[in-house]
Design a protein around this motif. Structure first.
Motif, PDB file in Angstrom:
ATOM      1  N   TYR A  36       0.861  -1.184   0.000  1.00 22.71           N
ATOM      2  CA  TYR A  36       0.000   0.000   0.000  1.00 22.71           C
ATOM      3  C   TYR A  36       0.894   1.230   0.000  1.00 22.71           C
ATOM      4  CZ  TYR A  36      -3.832  -3.100   1.201  1.00 22.71           C
ATOM      5  OH  TYR A  36      -4.763  -4.097   1.177  1.00 22.71           O
ATOM      6  N   LYS A  37       0.673   2.118  -0.939  1.00 25.16           N
ATOM      7  CA  LYS A  37       1.398   3.382  -0.975  1.00 25.16           C
ATOM      8  C   LYS A  37       0.613   4.404  -0.171  1.00 25.16           C
ATOM      9  CE  LYS A  37       3.532   2.358  -5.338  1.00 25.16           C
ATOM     10  NZ  LYS A  37       3.546   2.574  -6.761  1.00 25.16           N
ATOM     11  N   THR A  38       1.345   5.174   0.628  1.00 29.75           N
ATOM     12  CA  THR A  38       0.700   6.183   1.453  1.00 29.75           C
ATOM     13  C   THR A  38       1.262   7.555   1.107  1.00 29.75           C
ATOM     14  OG1 THR A  38       2.323   6.094   3.254  1.00 29.75           O
ATOM     15  CG2 THR A  38       0.520   4.478   3.324  1.00 29.75           C
ATOM     16  N   LYS A  42       2.132   9.513   8.521  1.00 29.10           N
ATOM     17  CA  LYS A  42       0.812   9.442   9.151  1.00 29.10           C
ATOM     18  C   LYS A  42      -0.029   8.344   8.494  1.00 29.10           C
ATOM     19  CE  LYS A  42      -2.168  12.568   7.982  1.00 29.10           C
ATOM     20  NZ  LYS A  42      -2.933  13.808   7.819  1.00 29.10           N
ATOM     21  N   GLY A  43      -0.055   8.320   7.177  1.00 37.11           N
ATOM     22  CA  GLY A  43      -0.814   7.309   6.458  1.00 37.11           C
ATOM     23  C   GLY A  43      -0.259   5.912   6.672  1.00 37.11           C
ATOM     24  N   THR A  44       1.073   5.804   6.720  1.00 40.68           N
ATOM     25  CA  THR A  44       1.706   4.513   6.968  1.00 40.68           C
ATOM     26  C   THR A  44       1.267   3.957   8.318  1.00 40.68           C
ATOM     27  OG1 THR A  44       3.583   5.008   5.537  1.00 40.68           O
ATOM     28  CG2 THR A  44       3.955   3.383   7.283  1.00 40.68           C
ATOM     29  N   LEU A 109     -20.792  10.444   4.109  1.00 42.54           N
ATOM     30  CA  LEU A 109     -19.398  10.533   4.540  1.00 42.54           C
ATOM     31  C   LEU A 109     -18.590  10.965   3.325  1.00 42.54           C
ATOM     32  CD1 LEU A 109     -19.136   7.263   6.644  1.00 42.54           C
ATOM     33  CD2 LEU A 109     -19.340   9.605   7.484  1.00 42.54           C
ATOM     34  N   GLU A 110     -18.011  12.155   3.399  1.00 43.49           N
ATOM     35  CA  GLU A 110     -17.399  12.739   2.201  1.00 43.49           C
ATOM     36  C   GLU A 110     -15.982  12.273   1.924  1.00 43.49           C
ATOM     37  OE1 GLU A 110     -16.078  17.038   3.915  1.00 43.49           O
ATOM     38  OE2 GLU A 110     -18.203  16.535   3.935  1.00 43.49           O
ATOM     39  N   GLY A 111     -15.294  11.714   2.898  1.00 45.34           N
ATOM     40  CA  GLY A 111     -13.910  11.302   2.682  1.00 45.34           C
ATOM     41  C   GLY A 111     -12.965  12.450   2.939  1.00 45.34           C
ATOM     42  N   THR A 112     -11.674  12.156   2.900  1.00 44.72           N
ATOM     43  CA  THR A 112     -10.679  13.190   3.170  1.00 44.72           C
ATOM     44  C   THR A 112     -10.632  14.173   2.008  1.00 44.72           C
ATOM     45  OG1 THR A 112      -8.942  11.779   2.257  1.00 44.72           O
ATOM     46  CG2 THR A 112      -9.244  11.715   4.637  1.00 44.72           C
ATOM     47  N   PRO A 113     -10.281  15.422   2.280  1.00 40.40           N
ATOM     48  CA  PRO A 113     -10.180  16.418   1.203  1.00 40.40           C
ATOM     49  C   PRO A 113      -9.110  16.030   0.195  1.00 40.40           C
ATOM     50  CG  PRO A 113     -10.155  17.476   3.363  1.00 40.40           C
ATOM     51  CD  PRO A 113     -10.034  16.001   3.595  1.00 40.40           C
ATOM     52  N   THR A 114      -9.222  16.556  -1.003  1.00 43.14           N
ATOM     53  CA  THR A 114      -8.229  16.273  -2.031  1.00 43.14           C
ATOM     54  C   THR A 114      -6.921  17.004  -1.767  1.00 43.14           C
ATOM     55  OG1 THR A 114      -9.135  18.027  -3.408  1.00 43.14           O
ATOM     56  CG2 THR A 114      -9.917  15.783  -3.827  1.00 43.14           C
ATOM     57  N   ALA A 119      -4.551  13.974   2.732  1.00 43.97           N
ATOM     58  CA  ALA A 119      -4.564  12.642   2.115  1.00 43.97           C
ATOM     59  C   ALA A 119      -3.649  11.698   2.893  1.00 43.97           C
ATOM     60  CB  ALA A 119      -4.108  12.729   0.671  1.00 43.97           C
ATOM     61  N   TYR A 120      -3.995  10.434   2.945  1.00 41.19           N
ATOM     62  CA  TYR A 120      -3.092   9.489   3.584  1.00 41.19           C
ATOM     63  C   TYR A 120      -2.919   8.202   2.820  1.00 41.19           C
ATOM     64  CZ  TYR A 120      -7.081   6.978   5.597  1.00 41.19           C
ATOM     65  OH  TYR A 120      -8.225   6.275   5.767  1.00 41.19           O
ATOM     66  N   ILE A 121      -3.884   7.795   2.002  1.00 37.44           N
ATOM     67  CA  ILE A 121      -3.748   6.593   1.181  1.00 37.44           C
ATOM     68  C   ILE A 121      -3.694   7.011  -0.279  1.00 37.44           C
ATOM     69  CG2 ILE A 121      -4.863   4.441   0.443  1.00 37.44           C
ATOM     70  CD1 ILE A 121      -3.923   4.248   3.248  1.00 37.44           C
ATOM     71  N   LYS A 122      -2.838   6.370  -1.044  1.00 36.99           N
ATOM     72  CA  LYS A 122      -2.811   6.577  -2.487  1.00 36.99           C
ATOM     73  C   LYS A 122      -3.599   5.432  -3.097  1.00 36.99           C
ATOM     74  CE  LYS A 122       1.280   9.354  -2.661  1.00 36.99           C
ATOM     75  NZ  LYS A 122       2.576   9.626  -3.276  1.00 36.99           N
ATOM     76  N   TYR A 123      -4.825   5.709  -3.460  1.00 37.90           N
ATOM     77  CA  TYR A 123      -5.719   4.662  -3.954  1.00 37.90           C
ATOM     78  C   TYR A 123      -5.298   4.177  -5.333  1.00 37.90           C
ATOM     79  CZ  TYR A 123      -8.681   6.081  -0.081  1.00 37.90           C
ATOM     80  OH  TYR A 123      -9.157   6.364   1.171  1.00 37.90           O
ATOM     81  N   ASP A 124      -5.444   2.885  -5.561  1.00 35.30           N
ATOM     82  CA  ASP A 124      -5.084   2.280  -6.841  1.00 35.30           C
ATOM     83  C   ASP A 124      -6.126   2.557  -7.916  1.00 35.30           C
ATOM     84  OD1 ASP A 124      -2.791   1.089  -5.793  1.00 35.30           O
ATOM     85  OD2 ASP A 124      -3.991  -0.564  -4.996  1.00 35.30           O
TER      86      ASP A 124
END
Length: 125
Positions: A36-38, A42-44, A109-114, A119-124
């Motif tokens: 998982y790329k973060t 903090k994300g890690t 639930l809106e999710g984290t801001p762009t 941001a903490y996860i780099k989504y695939d």
């Protein structure tokens, strides 16, 4: 009372299931793995804690390697000495929770801001 060892899957079955169920995961050196790329430390830590919670709740524990902006999760059933259905079940739950994107659900639930600061996860996807 004797313990029964869970049946292990052969390499062909593992590869087929990964392709069908967990395409971001791979089979390598006897483990199913996912990196998982973060967006940073903090994300890690959030990924590590999430995986830790799920593994402890499932009583099936992965090996984890981490650095500043990535986490590698490795699963193998140590008692069975191979990959079992338990590994796929936990990998699926990890993938579901870590990859959850609340802003795409439309359920309030809106999710984290762009903004990269949040941001903490780099989504695939």
């Amino acid at each position: 009372m004797t313990e029964r060892r869970e049946a292990t899957l052969d390499e062909a079955a593992i590869e087929a299931r990964l392709k069908a169920e967990l395409p971001q995961w791979r089979y390598e050196d006897g483990w199913i793995r996912r990196t998982y790329k973060t967006s940073g430390w903090k994300g890690t830590l959030m990924v590590i804690n999430t995986v830790g919670h799920l593994a402890e709740a499932a009583w099936h524990h992965p090996d984890i390697t981490a650095s500043y902006a990535w986490v590698e999760v490795r699963l193998m059933n140590h008692a069975a000495k191979g990959i079992t259905n338990k590994d796929f079940a936990l990998a699926g739950k990890i993938e579901e929770v870590v990859g959850w994107q609340p802003g795409t659900e439309g359920k309030g639930l809106e999710g984290t801001p762009t903004d990269a600061r949040f941001a903490y996860i780099k989504y695939d996807r």
